[in-house]
Scaffold this motif. Structure first.
Motif, short mmCIF file in Angstrom:
data_model
loop_
_atom_site.label_atom_id
_atom_site.label_comp_id
_atom_site.label_asym_id
_atom_site.label_seq_id
_atom_site.Cartn_x
_atom_site.Cartn_y
_atom_site.Cartn_z
N ALA A 123 0.84 -1.20 0.00
CA ALA A 123 0.00 0.00 0.00
C ALA A 123 0.88 1.26 0.00
CB ALA A 123 -0.92 -0.01 1.21
N GLY A 124 1.93 1.24 0.81
CA GLY A 124 2.84 2.38 0.85
C GLY A 124 3.54 2.61 -0.47
N ALA A 125 3.89 1.50 -1.15
CA ALA A 125 4.54 1.63 -2.46
C ALA A 125 3.61 2.26 -3.48
CB ALA A 125 5.00 0.25 -2.94
N GLY A 126 2.31 1.95 -3.37
CA GLY A 126 1.35 2.57 -4.28
C GLY A 126 1.29 4.07 -4.08
N VAL A 127 1.34 4.50 -2.84
CA VAL A 127 1.33 5.94 -2.54
C VAL A 127 2.60 6.58 -3.06
CG1 VAL A 127 1.31 7.67 -0.70
CG2 VAL A 127 -0.17 5.66 -0.54
N VAL A 128 3.74 5.92 -2.87
CA VAL A 128 5.02 6.45 -3.37
C VAL A 128 4.96 6.61 -4.90
CG1 VAL A 128 7.47 5.89 -3.73
CG2 VAL A 128 6.44 5.61 -1.48
N GLY A 129 4.40 5.60 -5.58
CA GLY A 129 4.28 5.68 -7.03
C GLY A 129 3.42 6.85 -7.46
N PHE A 130 2.32 7.07 -6.75
CA PHE A 130 1.44 8.20 -7.10
C PHE A 130 2.16 9.54 -6.91
CE2 PHE A 130 -1.40 11.53 -5.52
CZ PHE A 130 -2.18 11.73 -6.65
N LEU A 131 2.81 9.73 -5.77
CA LEU A 131 3.47 11.00 -5.50
C LEU A 131 4.60 11.27 -6.49
CD1 LEU A 131 3.63 10.88 -1.59
CD2 LEU A 131 2.06 12.19 -3.03
N GLY A 132 5.40 10.24 -6.79
CA GLY A 132 6.50 10.43 -7.74
C GLY A 132 6.01 10.79 -9.13
N ASN A 133 4.99 10.08 -9.58
CA ASN A 133 4.46 10.33 -10.93
C ASN A 133 3.75 11.68 -11.03
OD1 ASN A 133 4.72 8.04 -13.01
ND2 ASN A 133 4.24 6.93 -11.13
N GLU A 134 3.00 12.05 -10.00
CA GLU A 134 2.29 13.32 -10.05
C GLU A 134 3.26 14.50 -10.07
OE1 GLU A 134 -0.75 16.10 -10.26
OE2 GLU A 134 -0.67 13.95 -10.72
N TRP A 135 4.36 14.40 -9.30
CA TRP A 135 5.36 15.47 -9.31
C TRP A 135 5.99 15.60 -10.69
CZ3 TRP A 135 10.44 16.32 -10.40
CH2 TRP A 135 10.99 17.52 -9.93
N VAL A 136 6.36 14.45 -11.26
CA VAL A 136 6.96 14.45 -12.60
C VAL A 136 5.97 14.97 -13.63
CG1 VAL A 136 7.78 12.93 -14.46
CG2 VAL A 136 8.67 12.66 -12.13
N ALA A 137 4.70 14.57 -13.51
CA ALA A 137 3.68 15.01 -14.47
C ALA A 137 3.55 16.52 -14.46
CB ALA A 137 2.33 14.36 -14.12
N ARG A 138 3.45 17.12 -13.29
CA ARG A 138 3.31 18.58 -13.21
C ARG A 138 4.54 19.29 -13.79
NH1 ARG A 138 0.12 20.36 -7.72
NH2 ARG A 138 -1.57 18.83 -7.86
N TYR A 139 5.70 18.76 -13.49
CA TYR A 139 6.94 19.38 -13.97
C TYR A 139 7.03 19.30 -15.49
CZ TYR A 139 11.97 20.47 -13.86
OH TYR A 139 13.20 21.04 -14.04
N ARG A 140 6.78 18.12 -16.05
CA ARG A 140 6.87 17.95 -17.51
C ARG A 140 5.82 18.78 -18.24
NH1 ARG A 140 7.66 11.37 -18.21
NH2 ARG A 140 9.87 11.27 -17.66
#
Length: 329
Positions: free
Chosen positions: A143-160
Motif C-alpha cells: 500500500a505504501g509503495a502505491g502511494v510512493v508511485g502516485f506522489l513520484g508520478n504526479e510530481w513528474v507530471a506537473r513538472y513535464r
C-alpha cells in the motif's frame, strides 16, 4: 516622410530577422530546458520504481509489479526524448533543410513501443497470477509503495507539463500526461493491497489486469498523438488564428491557403495572401513581411513563416494559368 519611405524599402529587401539568431537562441534554450526536465524526472521516476521493485520482491504483488514496470518504462521514455532534444539542436544542412526537429517524432515512436512492452509484461504477469493465486506478503508495504508511485508520478507530471507548455513541446506534455496516468494506476495498487488484507488474494491480479487496461488506454492516446505529428496534423484553431492575424494586416485583401506543421516543438507556416494587383513589388513585399512579422509575434510557438503574395484582380485574370495542370489543391 522620405526617411520613413527609405526605411520601408530597406526593410523590404532585408532578410527578416525573426528566423535567424534570435529564433535559434530561443530554440536552443527550449531544448536545454527540456533536457533538464528529462534528467530530473528520469532520476525521480527511477528512484520511485526502485523503491517499488524492492517491495515487489518482498510481497509478490503482481499489481505492484505491473505498476513498477510501467514506472520503469515511463522513466526510460526520457532517454529517446533526451536524444531527440540533443539531435534537434543541430543546425539545418543542405540535406536536412528544415533541421532535425522531427527527431522528436521518432522518439515518440520509441515511447509508444516502450509503453506497449510494459503493457504486455504487466498483463502476462497478472494472468499468470490469476490462474495461480498466491497470498500477498507485506500488505502495508505494498500500500505504501502505491502511494510512493502516485506522489513520484504526479510530481513528474506537473513538472513535464508545465515546462512542455512553456517551450511548446507536445512530446514533453504528452509524456507528462502519461506520468499523471501512471500516478492514478499506482493508487489502484491500494485496491489490490486492500483486497489481499481482507482475505481476497485474487484482488491483486484483478487490479493488475485493470492497470494493464489503463496502460493500453495510454498507449492508444500516445500512438494517436504520434500519428498526428507524423501526418503533419495541427489543431484547426491554430489555422483559424493564423487567418485572423493575417487578415488584420493592412494591404491584405484576402487570405489564401494557410499551411502549418510542427517540426519538433516549433510551428512552421506557409501562407498565401492576395494584394491589390496594381501594388508595386516593393509594397507587396512589405505587406508580406508585415504578415510574417505579425504571425511570428502573435501565433504561439511559430518559429518561421513563408508568405507568398498573389495579385488580387483584375476580374477574370488567372495569374496561375501556367500552373493549372500541376496544382491538385
Amino acid at each position: 516622410m522620405v526617411k520613413a519611405a527609405l526605411g520601408r524599402v530597406a526593410h523590404a529587401f532585408t532578410p527578416h530577422s525573426h528566423d535567424s539568431a534570435d529564433k535559434t537562441d530561443a530554440a536552443l534554450e527550449s531544448s536545454s530546458r527540456g533536457m533538464r526536465v528529462l534528467a530530473i524526472s528520469f532520476a525521480v521516476l527511477m528512484v520511485t520504481a526502485a523503491v517499488q521493485a524492492v517491495i515487489v520482491v518482498a510481497s509478490g504483488s503482481v499489481a505492484l509489479l505491473g505498476d513498477t514496470l510501467h514506472n520503469f518504462a515511463d522513466a526510460l521514455t526520457a532517454v529517446p526524448l533526451a536524444i531527440a532534444f540533443s539531435i534537434g539542436r543541430r543546425a539545418a544542412t543542405r540535406r536536412f533543410t528544415y533541421g532535425y526537429g522531427r527527431a522528436e517524432d521518432l522518439a515518440g515512436i520509441v515511447i509508444v513501443l516502450l509503453i506497449a512492452v510494459s503493457a504486455g509484461l504487466a498483463g502476462y504477469e497478472a494472468i499468470k497470477r490469476l490462474l495461480d493465486p498466491q497470498d500477498m506478503q507485506a500488505v502495508w508495504w505494498v500500500a505504501g509503495a502505491g502511494v510512493v508511485g502516485f506522489l513520484g508520478n504526479e510530481w513528474v507530471a506537473r513538472y513535464r507539463i508545465k515546462v512542455g507548455r512553456e517551450i511548446g513541446s507536445a512530446a514533453l506534455v504528452a509524456d507528462g500526461l502519461h506520468a499523471r496516468t501512471d500516478g492514478f494506476t499506482s493508487l489502484a495498487v491500494l485496491l489490490g493491497a486492500g483486497g489481499a488484507g481482507l482475505g481476497f488474494p485474487i484482488a491483486d491480479p484483478i487490479v493488475g489486469l485493470l492497470i494493464t487496461g489503463a496502460i493500453c488506454f495510454v498507449l492508444r492516446d500516445a500512438a494517436r498523438e504520434i500519428y498526428h505529428r507524423l501526418m503533419d496534423a495541427v489543431d484547426p484553431a491554430l489555422v483559424d488564428a493564423a487567418e485572423r492575424i493575417i487578415g488584420t494586416v493592412d494591404g491584405v485583401q484576402r487570405v489564401g491557403s494557410v499551411r502549418l506543421r510542427w517540426i519538433g516543438h516549433a510551428l512552421h507556416a506557409e501562407v498565401e495572401i492576395l494584394v491589390d494587383h496594381d501594388m508595386s513589388v516593393v509594397d507587396a513585399h512589405a505587406v508580406a513581411v508585415e504578415a510574417e512579422h505579425r504571425l511570428i509575434h502573435d501565433l504561439p510557438r511559430l518559429r518561421a513563416a513563408t508568405v507568398h503574395t498573389d495579385p488580387h484582380g483584375p476580374d477574370g485574370a488567372d495569374h496561375h494559368a501556367t500552373l493549372s495542370t500541376h496544382r491538385t489543391t
